[in-house]
Design an enzyme around this catalytic site. Structure first.
Site, PDB file in Angstrom:
ATOM      1  N   ASP A  96       0.614  -1.277  -0.082  1.00 34.95           N
ATOM      2  CA  ASP A  96       0.040  -0.003   0.151  1.00 34.95           C
ATOM      3  C   ASP A  96       0.756   1.446  -0.047  1.00 34.95           C
ATOM      4  O   ASP A  96       0.572   2.438   0.503  1.00 34.95           O
ATOM      5  CB  ASP A  96      -0.901  -0.074   1.326  1.00 34.95           C
ATOM      6  CG  ASP A  96      -0.115  -0.101   2.546  1.00 34.95           C
ATOM      7  OD1 ASP A  96       1.007  -0.042   2.567  1.00 34.95           O
ATOM      8  OD2 ASP A  96      -0.843  -0.211   3.547  1.00 34.95           O
ATOM      9  N   GLU A 118       0.259  -9.087  -1.265  1.00 36.86           N
ATOM     10  CA  GLU A 118      -0.631  -8.478  -0.130  1.00 36.86           C
ATOM     11  C   GLU A 118      -1.680  -7.839  -0.377  1.00 36.86           C
ATOM     12  O   GLU A 118      -1.834  -6.741  -0.245  1.00 36.86           O
ATOM     13  CB  GLU A 118       0.381  -7.745   0.733  1.00 36.86           C
ATOM     14  CG  GLU A 118      -0.082  -7.696   1.997  1.00 36.86           C
ATOM     15  CD  GLU A 118       0.700  -6.782   3.303  1.00 36.86           C
ATOM     16  OE1 GLU A 118       0.757  -5.618   3.137  1.00 36.86           O
ATOM     17  OE2 GLU A 118       1.394  -7.299   3.994  1.00 36.86           O
ATOM     18  N   GLU A 132      -2.480   5.075   3.015  1.00 38.19           N
ATOM     19  CA  GLU A 132      -2.234   3.606   2.245  1.00 38.19           C
ATOM     20  C   GLU A 132      -3.353   3.054   1.875  1.00 38.19           C
ATOM     21  O   GLU A 132      -3.689   2.086   1.042  1.00 38.19           O
ATOM     22  CB  GLU A 132      -1.407   2.829   3.462  1.00 38.19           C
ATOM     23  CG  GLU A 132      -0.115   3.247   3.756  1.00 38.19           C
ATOM     24  CD  GLU A 132       0.246   4.482   4.587  1.00 38.19           C
ATOM     25  OE1 GLU A 132      -0.882   4.990   4.704  1.00 38.19           O
ATOM     26  OE2 GLU A 132       1.413   4.854   4.852  1.00 38.19           O
ATOM     27  N   HIS A 202       5.235   5.371  13.550  1.00 39.04           N
ATOM     28  CA  HIS A 202       5.583   6.131  12.277  1.00 39.04           C
ATOM     29  C   HIS A 202       4.432   6.560  11.631  1.00 39.04           C
ATOM     30  O   HIS A 202       4.736   7.397  10.520  1.00 39.04           O
ATOM     31  CB  HIS A 202       6.494   5.214  11.870  1.00 39.04           C
ATOM     32  CG  HIS A 202       5.726   4.160  10.604  1.00 39.04           C
ATOM     33  ND1 HIS A 202       5.505   3.005  11.376  1.00 39.04           N
ATOM     34  CD2 HIS A 202       5.423   4.067   9.350  1.00 39.04           C
ATOM     35  CE1 HIS A 202       4.616   2.281  10.322  1.00 39.04           C
ATOM     36  NE2 HIS A 202       4.645   3.092   9.371  1.00 39.04           N
ATOM     37  N   ARG A 204       1.865   8.462   9.726  1.00 35.91           N
ATOM     38  CA  ARG A 204       1.891   9.808   9.170  1.00 35.91           C
ATOM     39  C   ARG A 204       0.771  10.391   9.976  1.00 35.91           C
ATOM     40  O   ARG A 204       0.643  11.688  10.688  1.00 35.91           O
ATOM     41  CB  ARG A 204       1.129  10.104   7.732  1.00 35.91           C
ATOM     42  CG  ARG A 204       2.361  10.439   6.818  1.00 35.91           C
ATOM     43  CD  ARG A 204       2.209  10.007   5.387  1.00 35.91           C
ATOM     44  NE  ARG A 204       3.315  10.017   4.591  1.00 35.91           N
ATOM     45  CZ  ARG A 204       4.096  10.778   3.990  1.00 35.91           C
ATOM     46  NH1 ARG A 204       3.733  12.106   4.095  1.00 35.91           N
ATOM     47  NH2 ARG A 204       5.097  10.404   3.629  1.00 35.91           N
ATOM     48  N   HIS A 234      11.967   5.729  14.069  1.00 39.88           N
ATOM     49  CA  HIS A 234      11.936   5.711  12.611  1.00 39.88           C
ATOM     50  C   HIS A 234      12.599   6.806  12.088  1.00 39.88           C
ATOM     51  O   HIS A 234      12.733   8.080  12.520  1.00 39.88           O
ATOM     52  CB  HIS A 234      10.377   6.050  12.083  1.00 39.88           C
ATOM     53  CG  HIS A 234      10.122   5.861  10.573  1.00 39.88           C
ATOM     54  ND1 HIS A 234      10.441   6.895   9.927  1.00 39.88           N
ATOM     55  CD2 HIS A 234       9.650   4.746   9.780  1.00 39.88           C
ATOM     56  CE1 HIS A 234       9.852   6.313   8.608  1.00 39.88           C
ATOM     57  NE2 HIS A 234       9.488   5.020   8.589  1.00 39.88           N
TER      58      HIS A 234
HETATM   59  C1  UD1 Z   1       6.247   4.844   4.264  1.00 38.80           C
HETATM   60  C2  UD1 Z   1       4.727   4.516   3.798  1.00 38.80           C
HETATM   61  C3  UD1 Z   1       4.166   3.751   4.863  1.00 38.80           C
HETATM   62  C4  UD1 Z   1       4.965   2.568   5.527  1.00 38.80           C
HETATM   63  C5  UD1 Z   1       6.294   3.175   6.082  1.00 38.80           C
HETATM   64  C6  UD1 Z   1       7.202   2.062   6.511  1.00 38.80           C
HETATM   65  C7  UD1 Z   1       3.925   5.720   1.690  1.00 38.80           C
HETATM   66  C8  UD1 Z   1       2.830   6.837   1.634  1.00 38.80           C
HETATM   67  N1  UD1 Z   1       4.002   5.460   3.431  1.00 38.80           N
HETATM   68  O1  UD1 Z   1       5.889   5.904   5.082  1.00 38.80           O
HETATM   69  O2  UD1 Z   1       3.145   3.102   4.357  1.00 38.80           O
HETATM   70  O3  UD1 Z   1       4.351   2.099   6.763  1.00 38.80           O
HETATM   71  O4  UD1 Z   1       7.079   3.971   4.846  1.00 38.80           O
HETATM   72  O5  UD1 Z   1       8.100   2.675   7.264  1.00 38.80           O
HETATM   73  O6  UD1 Z   1       4.304   5.169   1.043  1.00 38.80           O
HETATM   74  N2  UD1 Z   1      13.694   8.419   5.940  1.00 38.80           N
HETATM   75  C9  UD1 Z   1      15.038   8.660   6.138  1.00 38.80           C
HETATM   76  N3  UD1 Z   1      15.570   7.356   5.616  1.00 38.80           N
HETATM   77  C10 UD1 Z   1      14.948   6.357   5.342  1.00 38.80           C
HETATM   78  C11 UD1 Z   1      13.570   6.524   5.210  1.00 38.80           C
HETATM   79  C12 UD1 Z   1      12.984   7.564   5.472  1.00 38.80           C
HETATM   80  O7  UD1 Z   1      15.735   9.656   6.201  1.00 38.80           O
HETATM   81  O8  UD1 Z   1      15.412   5.203   5.201  1.00 38.80           O
HETATM   82  C13 UD1 Z   1      12.939   9.947   6.231  1.00 38.80           C
HETATM   83  C14 UD1 Z   1      13.009  10.817   5.051  1.00 38.80           C
HETATM   84  O9  UD1 Z   1      13.049  12.141   5.519  1.00 38.80           O
HETATM   85  C15 UD1 Z   1      11.631  10.810   4.557  1.00 38.80           C
HETATM   86  C16 UD1 Z   1      10.784  10.602   5.583  1.00 38.80           C
HETATM   87  O10 UD1 Z   1      11.635   9.552   6.535  1.00 38.80           O
HETATM   88  O11 UD1 Z   1      11.077  11.758   3.621  1.00 38.80           O
HETATM   89  C17 UD1 Z   1       9.479   9.941   5.410  1.00 38.80           C
HETATM   90  O12 UD1 Z   1       9.439   8.785   4.742  1.00 38.80           O
HETATM   91  P1  UD1 Z   1       8.344   8.519   3.447  1.00 38.80           P
HETATM   92  O13 UD1 Z   1       8.835   7.213   2.684  1.00 38.80           O
HETATM   93  O14 UD1 Z   1       7.633   9.290   2.924  1.00 38.80           O
HETATM   94  O15 UD1 Z   1       7.219   7.814   4.582  1.00 38.80           O
HETATM   95  P2  UD1 Z   1       7.141   6.927   5.515  1.00 38.80           P
HETATM   96  O16 UD1 Z   1       6.507   7.776   6.826  1.00 38.80           O
HETATM   97  O17 UD1 Z   1       8.416   6.431   5.914  1.00 38.80           O
HETATM   98  N1  UDP Z   2      11.524  -3.179  11.391  1.00 41.95           N
HETATM   99  C1  UDP Z   2      12.817  -3.360  11.514  1.00 41.95           C
HETATM  100  N2  UDP Z   2      13.722  -2.639  12.274  1.00 41.95           N
HETATM  101  C2  UDP Z   2      12.791  -1.737  13.084  1.00 41.95           C
HETATM  102  C3  UDP Z   2      11.666  -1.541  13.225  1.00 41.95           C
HETATM  103  C4  UDP Z   2      11.057  -2.423  12.390  1.00 41.95           C
HETATM  104  O1  UDP Z   2      13.440  -4.192  10.798  1.00 41.95           O
HETATM  105  O2  UDP Z   2      13.786  -0.924  13.754  1.00 41.95           O
HETATM  106  C5  UDP Z   2      10.596  -3.927  10.435  1.00 41.95           C
HETATM  107  C6  UDP Z   2       9.703  -5.029  11.269  1.00 41.95           C
HETATM  108  O3  UDP Z   2      10.227  -6.066  11.463  1.00 41.95           O
HETATM  109  C7  UDP Z   2       8.436  -4.983  10.198  1.00 41.95           C
HETATM  110  C8  UDP Z   2       8.836  -3.756   9.378  1.00 41.95           C
HETATM  111  O4  UDP Z   2      10.003  -3.270   9.811  1.00 41.95           O
HETATM  112  O5  UDP Z   2       8.556  -6.255   9.319  1.00 41.95           O
HETATM  113  C9  UDP Z   2       7.444  -2.870   9.525  1.00 41.95           C
HETATM  114  O6  UDP Z   2       7.864  -1.765   8.836  1.00 41.95           O
HETATM  115  P1  UDP Z   2       7.087  -0.236   9.308  1.00 41.95           P
HETATM  116  O7  UDP Z   2       6.411  -0.519  10.637  1.00 41.95           O
HETATM  117  O8  UDP Z   2       8.010   0.935   9.214  1.00 41.95           O
HETATM  118  O9  UDP Z   2       5.973  -0.268   8.250  1.00 41.95           O
HETATM  119  P2  UDP Z   2       4.493  -1.018   8.066  1.00 41.95           P
HETATM  120  O10 UDP Z   2       4.505  -2.399   8.103  1.00 41.95           O
HETATM  121  O11 UDP Z   2       3.685  -0.160   9.073  1.00 41.95           O
HETATM  122  O12 UDP Z   2       4.215  -0.466   6.729  1.00 41.95           O
END
Ligand code: UD1
Ligand code: UDP
Length: 355
Positions: A96, A118, A132, A202, A204, A234
């Site tokens: 998603d 999924e 999502e 984490h 939004r 996160h």
């Molecule tokens: C995204 C997904 C969400 C998922 C989550 C898992 C969307 C809209 N959201 O949300 O469904 O649950 O990932 O974690 O697709 N950042 C870093 N380094 C990284 C990753 C992220 O610095 O490796 C920071 C960046 O500033 C980035 C921000 O986190 O802009 C947010 O990341 P983003 O992928 O936009 O959304 P998530 O809230 O992580």
């Molecule tokens: N996870 C990880 N390290 C962490 C936190 C989460 O490897 O410090 C893994 C966790 O096992 C799970 C996945 O990240 O499989 C979940 O990711 P997240 O919660 O970011 O996203 P969501 O599942 O809500 O989309």
């Protein structure tokens, strides 16, 4: 030879797609191409390393705090060129995220068949989870093949008018990933009194006041009870700021960088229970027999509620405080295979070979 391209970009997609990628690599009739969008960076690359997956294409789309529109348009523009080069027979997307939705949309514009891994999870509330729920429903309209983890997910798709012969109930590949990563387990997180709670947040829709209320409730609890919280924060800068503003400085609250997958799964296996707003963590907790207090108004993983591993809570400080205290005094649940038995990747690869 069938050319299959897998596209994903965030940590959870990588965790759930890598077992399938490694399974598809063993199939002689399939030429596999891996494209990462780079929506996440470090936490994506860490997962790829654990599974030994090396992408053929990397769209490198992460920017700090970027808007959903900017992310969507960057992915759409960059993936278009990759699709022109690869010319896949089938593109696999997962779940998603904006990466999954944008990749599926780009395929739709080029009339390339999409397989949705999924598929069929629903809250039927378009703003929860945001964005999502919209992304996942949008992909269902586009996809040619739907790999649904559970019968409940299949039923939703059928009710939405999707043909039954295009839906395959396979279990969730997260259980495959869990088994693989725990087979590499190195650390033991068990404590003598067993009172360690794992926290992840984490979403939004929880950033801001909801997150602050949860953090305040946790601070109150560690002041009252002999208990430790471990919170891998996160990398989103907005979340990091709140976590350090509200939780730093208490010896019973440990704020860490995101853990690598094996350590995270080991900690989940060893903790008392988890407080989370994550999707994947709900499934993993259920598979490991850990209870999950889910800080969300809705979940698309209701199977866990039915068997008693998952409870939802609003994020009001008083309610979270009360619910965590209840969890501390309640007995644990049993491990369940409601989300799969660890063979979803094999089932999906078998189906892809045949279609
Ligand atoms: C995204 C997904 C969400 C998922 C989550 C898992 C969307 C809209 N959201 O949300 O469904 O649950 O990932 O974690 O697709 N950042 C870093 N380094 C990284 C990753 C992220 O610095 O490796 C920071 C960046 O500033 C980035 C921000 O986190 O802009 C947010 O990341 P983003 O992928 O936009 O959304 P998530 O809230 O992580
Ligand atoms: N996870 C990880 N390290 C962490 C936190 C989460 O490897 O410090 C893994 C966790 O096992 C799970 C996945 O990240 O499989 C979940 O990711 P997240 O919660 O970011 O996203 P969501 O599942 O809500 O989309």
């Amino acid at each position: 030879m069938k050319k299959v391209m897998a596209v994903f970009g965030t940590r959870p997609e990588a965790i759930k797609m890598c077992p399938l990628i490694n399974e598809l690599k063993t199939r002689s009739g399939i030429e596999l191409v891996v494209c990462v969008t780079g929506q996440h960076r470090k936490i994506l690359d860490d997962v790829l390393k654990i599974f030994g997956v090396v992408p053929d294409y990397d769209l490198d789309s992460m920017k700090d705090n970027q808007s959903l529109s900017s992310l969507t348009s960057t992915i759409l523009e960059r993936i278009d060129k990759v699709l022109d080069i690869v010319l896949p027979d089938l593109v696999l997307v997962h779940g998603d995220t904006t990466s999954a939705y944008s990749a599926a949309l780009a395929c739709f514009y080029k009339q390339i068949p999409v397989g949705h891994v999924e598929a069929g999870l629903r809250t039927y509330n378009i703003t929860s989870p945001f964005p999502e729920e919209f992304n996942r429903r949008g992909i269902s309209i586009i996809a040619a093949y739907h790999f649904a983890p559970t019968e409940c997910n299949r039923d939703f798709l059928i009710k939405e008018g999707i043909r039954g012969d295009k839906i395959f109930v396979t279990g969730n590949t997260v259980v495959d990933a869990l088994k693989y990563s725990l087979s590499k387990r190195k650390k033991d997180f068990a404590t003598e009194d067993g009172k360690t709670v794992l926290l992840t947040m984490h979403r939004r829709e929880n950033i801001g006041e909801p997150m602050i209320s949860v953090f305040k409730a946790i601070r109150r609890i560690v002041n009252e009870r002999k208990i430790k919280f471990i919170y891998p924060v996160h990398p989103n800068p907005a979340i990091k700021k709140l976590a350090f503003d509200y939780l730093n400085g208490d010896e019973n609250i440990i704020l860490t960088e995101p853990l690598n997958l094996t350590d995270f799964h080991s900690l989940l296996a060893d903790c008392s229970f988890v407080v989370t707003d994550s999707g994947g963590v709900q499934e993993e907790a259920t598979a490991l027999g850990k209870r999950a207090l889910v800080i969300r108004d809705h979940t698309e993983r209701t199977e866990g509620i039915d068997i008693g591993s998952i409870s939802l809570t609003s994020c009001k400080e008083e309610t979270v405080y009360h619910n965590i205290k209840l969890f501390l005094d309640e007995t644990p649940c049993k491990a369940s295979s409601v989300y799969g038995e660890g063979n979803a990747s094999i089932k999906i690869a078998d189906i892809i070979e045949k279609i």
